[in-house]
Design a protein around this motif. Structure first.
Motif, PDB file in Angstrom:
ATOM      1  N   ASN A  18      -1.275  20.610  -5.811  1.00  9.90           N
ATOM      2  CA  ASN A  18      -1.803  20.969  -7.138  1.00  9.90           C
ATOM      3  C   ASN A  18      -2.737  19.894  -7.708  1.00  9.90           C
ATOM      4  N   GLY A  19      -3.010  18.837  -6.945  1.00 15.79           N
ATOM      5  CA  GLY A  19      -3.925  17.790  -7.389  1.00 15.79           C
ATOM      6  C   GLY A  19      -3.258  16.621  -8.081  1.00 15.79           C
ATOM      7  N   SER A  20      -1.958  16.693  -8.306  1.00 11.06           N
ATOM      8  CA  SER A  20      -1.281  15.584  -8.978  1.00 11.06           C
ATOM      9  C   SER A  20      -1.107  14.401  -8.021  1.00 11.06           C
ATOM     10  N   LEU A  21      -1.215  13.221  -8.590  1.00 13.88           N
ATOM     11  CA  LEU A  21      -1.046  11.994  -7.803  1.00 13.88           C
ATOM     12  C   LEU A  21       0.416  11.869  -7.392  1.00 13.88           C
ATOM     13  N   HIS A  22       0.631  11.551  -6.122  1.00 16.86           N
ATOM     14  CA  HIS A  22       1.988  11.447  -5.586  1.00 16.86           C
ATOM     15  C   HIS A  22       2.406   9.988  -5.391  1.00 16.86           C
ATOM     16  N   ARG A  23       1.561   9.190  -4.723  1.00 17.15           N
ATOM     17  CA  ARG A  23       1.932   7.815  -4.376  1.00 17.15           C
ATOM     18  C   ARG A  23       0.664   7.018  -4.079  1.00 17.15           C
ATOM     19  N   VAL A  24       0.694   5.707  -4.402  1.00 18.64           N
ATOM     20  CA  VAL A  24      -0.453   4.821  -4.159  1.00 18.64           C
ATOM     21  C   VAL A  24       0.029   3.561  -3.452  1.00 18.64           C
ATOM     22  N   TRP A  25      -0.616   3.230  -2.335  1.00  9.57           N
ATOM     23  CA  TRP A  25      -0.407   1.961  -1.639  1.00  9.57           C
ATOM     24  C   TRP A  25      -1.562   1.055  -2.054  1.00  9.57           C
ATOM     25  N   GLU A  26      -1.255  -0.117  -2.605  1.00 16.17           N
ATOM     26  CA  GLU A  26      -2.285  -0.946  -3.236  1.00 16.17           C
ATOM     27  C   GLU A  26      -3.331  -1.480  -2.276  1.00 16.17           C
ATOM     28  N   LYS A  27      -2.936  -1.806  -1.051  1.00 20.15           N
ATOM     29  CA  LYS A  27      -3.904  -2.479  -0.196  1.00 20.15           C
ATOM     30  C   LYS A  27      -3.562  -2.297   1.282  1.00 20.15           C
ATOM     31  N   THR A  28      -4.535  -1.820   2.030  1.00 21.89           N
ATOM     32  CA  THR A  28      -4.448  -1.757   3.480  1.00 21.89           C
ATOM     33  C   THR A  28      -5.748  -2.305   4.033  1.00 21.89           C
ATOM     34  N   VAL A  29      -5.649  -3.133   5.056  1.00 25.68           N
ATOM     35  CA  VAL A  29      -6.839  -3.683   5.704  1.00 25.68           C
ATOM     36  C   VAL A  29      -7.298  -2.707   6.779  1.00 25.68           C
ATOM     37  N   VAL A  30      -8.576  -2.352   6.753  1.00 28.46           N
ATOM     38  CA  VAL A  30      -9.142  -1.475   7.766  1.00 28.46           C
ATOM     39  C   VAL A  30      -9.319  -2.281   9.060  1.00 28.46           C
ATOM     40  N   LEU A  31      -8.672  -1.819  10.120  1.00 24.84           N
ATOM     41  CA  LEU A  31      -8.799  -2.471  11.424  1.00 24.84           C
ATOM     42  C   LEU A  31      -9.841  -1.772  12.283  1.00 24.84           C
ATOM     43  N   HIS A  32      -9.963  -0.456  12.080  1.00 22.90           N
ATOM     44  CA  HIS A  32     -10.961   0.345  12.797  1.00 22.90           C
ATOM     45  C   HIS A  32     -11.227   1.598  11.978  1.00 22.90           C
ATOM     46  N   SER A  33     -12.490   1.994  11.913  1.00 22.88           N
ATOM     47  CA  SER A  33     -12.843   3.214  11.199  1.00 22.88           C
ATOM     48  C   SER A  33     -14.083   3.821  11.825  1.00 22.88           C
ATOM     49  N   ASP A  34     -14.050   5.140  12.033  1.00 21.04           N
ATOM     50  CA  ASP A  34     -15.227   5.871  12.493  1.00 21.04           C
ATOM     51  C   ASP A  34     -15.217   7.243  11.828  1.00 21.04           C
ATOM     52  N   ASN A  35     -15.965   8.204  12.348  1.00 20.17           N
ATOM     53  CA  ASN A  35     -16.058   9.521  11.712  1.00 20.17           C
ATOM     54  C   ASN A  35     -14.749  10.301  11.702  1.00 20.17           C
ATOM     55  N   THR A  36     -13.822   9.984  12.619  1.00 21.15           N
ATOM     56  CA  THR A  36     -12.615  10.804  12.747  1.00 21.15           C
ATOM     57  C   THR A  36     -11.299  10.045  12.595  1.00 21.15           C
ATOM     58  N   THR A  37     -11.351   8.722  12.629  1.00 18.80           N
ATOM     59  CA  THR A  37     -10.115   7.949  12.662  1.00 18.80           C
ATOM     60  C   THR A  37     -10.214   6.713  11.787  1.00 18.80           C
ATOM     61  N   LEU A  38      -9.111   6.384  11.129  1.00 21.07           N
ATOM     62  CA  LEU A  38      -9.006   5.115  10.427  1.00 21.07           C
ATOM     63  C   LEU A  38      -7.658   4.511  10.795  1.00 21.07           C
ATOM     64  N   ILE A  39      -7.696   3.271  11.286  1.00 24.56           N
ATOM     65  CA  ILE A  39      -6.491   2.525  11.604  1.00 24.56           C
ATOM     66  C   ILE A  39      -6.445   1.342  10.655  1.00 24.56           C
ATOM     67  N   GLY A  40      -5.316   1.163   9.998  1.00 24.61           N
ATOM     68  CA  GLY A  40      -5.173   0.083   9.031  1.00 24.61           C
ATOM     69  C   GLY A  40      -3.918  -0.725   9.279  1.00 24.61           C
ATOM     70  N   GLY A  41      -3.850  -1.855   8.614  1.00 31.01           N
ATOM     71  CA  GLY A  41      -2.669  -2.707   8.689  1.00 31.01           C
ATOM     72  C   GLY A  41      -2.298  -3.208   7.309  1.00 31.01           C
ATOM     73  N   ASN A  42      -1.006  -3.319   7.069  1.00 36.01           N
ATOM     74  CA  ASN A  42      -0.541  -3.906   5.810  1.00 36.01           C
ATOM     75  C   ASN A  42       0.832  -4.520   6.011  1.00 36.01           C
ATOM     76  N   ASN A  43       1.242  -5.322   5.042  1.00 39.14           N
ATOM     77  CA  ASN A  43       2.540  -5.983   5.110  1.00 39.14           C
ATOM     78  C   ASN A  43       3.029  -6.250   3.688  1.00 39.14           C
ATOM     79  N   ARG A  44       4.223  -5.772   3.400  1.00 40.42           N
ATOM     80  CA  ARG A  44       4.833  -5.967   2.085  1.00 40.42           C
ATOM     81  C   ARG A  44       3.884  -5.547   0.956  1.00 40.42           C
ATOM     82  N   VAL A  45       3.278  -4.409   1.137  1.00 41.53           N
ATOM     83  CA  VAL A  45       2.320  -3.900   0.164  1.00 41.53           C
ATOM     84  C   VAL A  45       3.063  -3.191  -0.975  1.00 41.53           C
ATOM     85  N   ARG A  46       2.506  -3.303  -2.181  1.00 39.83           N
ATOM     86  CA  ARG A  46       3.097  -2.643  -3.342  1.00 39.83           C
ATOM     87  C   ARG A  46       2.745  -1.153  -3.322  1.00 39.83           C
ATOM     88  N   VAL A  47       3.757  -0.338  -3.576  1.00 38.48           N
ATOM     89  CA  VAL A  47       3.601   1.116  -3.617  1.00 38.48           C
ATOM     90  C   VAL A  47       3.986   1.575  -5.014  1.00 38.48           C
TER      91      VAL A  47
END
Length: 176
Positions: A18-47
């Motif tokens: 319905n468009g309502s916000l569910h959850r937010v992860w404050e910070k993820t580091v992009v390790l790889h990104s292209d037209n079809t895939t995004l791989i990220g890394g995080n540790n002890r991130v605030r949600v």
């Protein structure tokens, strides 16, 4: 869609149908990104939950998002092995604010020994009725759940421990 650069820090936002916000992860580091895939890394991130409550993840994680399938995968690095939390979701998009997707409740939790459990079918049923998911959407979501199950059984992609370990090593070497 914006394609973030390796090393960019992005916020991740999940929404409901319905468009309502569910959850937010404050910070993820992009390790790889292209037209079809995004791989990220995080540790002890605030949600942050939709009701404003916050918490921190307990361990390092490698995230896997794709535009080709209706799911995303979080690989959690724990002392006794790699655990996975997989969301049945819309394919992701990235704009100037964040990486965004719609969370459709159905989840798969995969344990370090490769066993798994499908979660939140009751929550899916409630939201399916409440938000009036079209039949075609329900068919897509259940088909994607079966594809995801097959990936788990075959140890395909992120479910291959060497895939996760190599991205985790890269993350630790460059960003921790």
């Amino acid at each position: 869609m914006i394609i973030p650069k390796d090393g960019d820090e992005i916020e991740i936002r999940s929404y409901k149908h319905n468009g309502s916000l569910h959850r937010v992860w404050e910070k993820t580091v992009v390790l790889h990104s292209d037209n079809t895939t995004l791989i990220g890394g995080n540790n002890r991130v605030r949600v942050t939950e939709s009701d404003g409550r916050t918490w921190r993840t307990r361990e390092p994680a490698i995230t896997y998002f794709t535009t080709e399938y209706w799911f995303n995968i979080i690989s959690m690095m724990r002392q006794d092995g790699i655990y996975y939390y997989c969301n049945i979701s819309s394919p992701y998009v990235v704009d100037h604010e964040a990486l965004k997707y719609i969370d459709y409740d159905l989840d798969i939790k995969v344990f370090a020994d490769g066993s798994y459990k499908i979660l939140d079918e009751d929550e899916f049923d409630i939201h399916r009725k409440k938000m009036n998911y079209p039949d075609v959407l329900q068919q897509i979501l259940y088909k994607q759940l079966r594809i995801l199950e097959q990936w788990v059984k075959e140890r395909r992609g992120p479910f291959d421990a060497s895939f996760v370990k190599s991205w985790y090593d890269y993350y630790r070497k460059h960003y921790q």
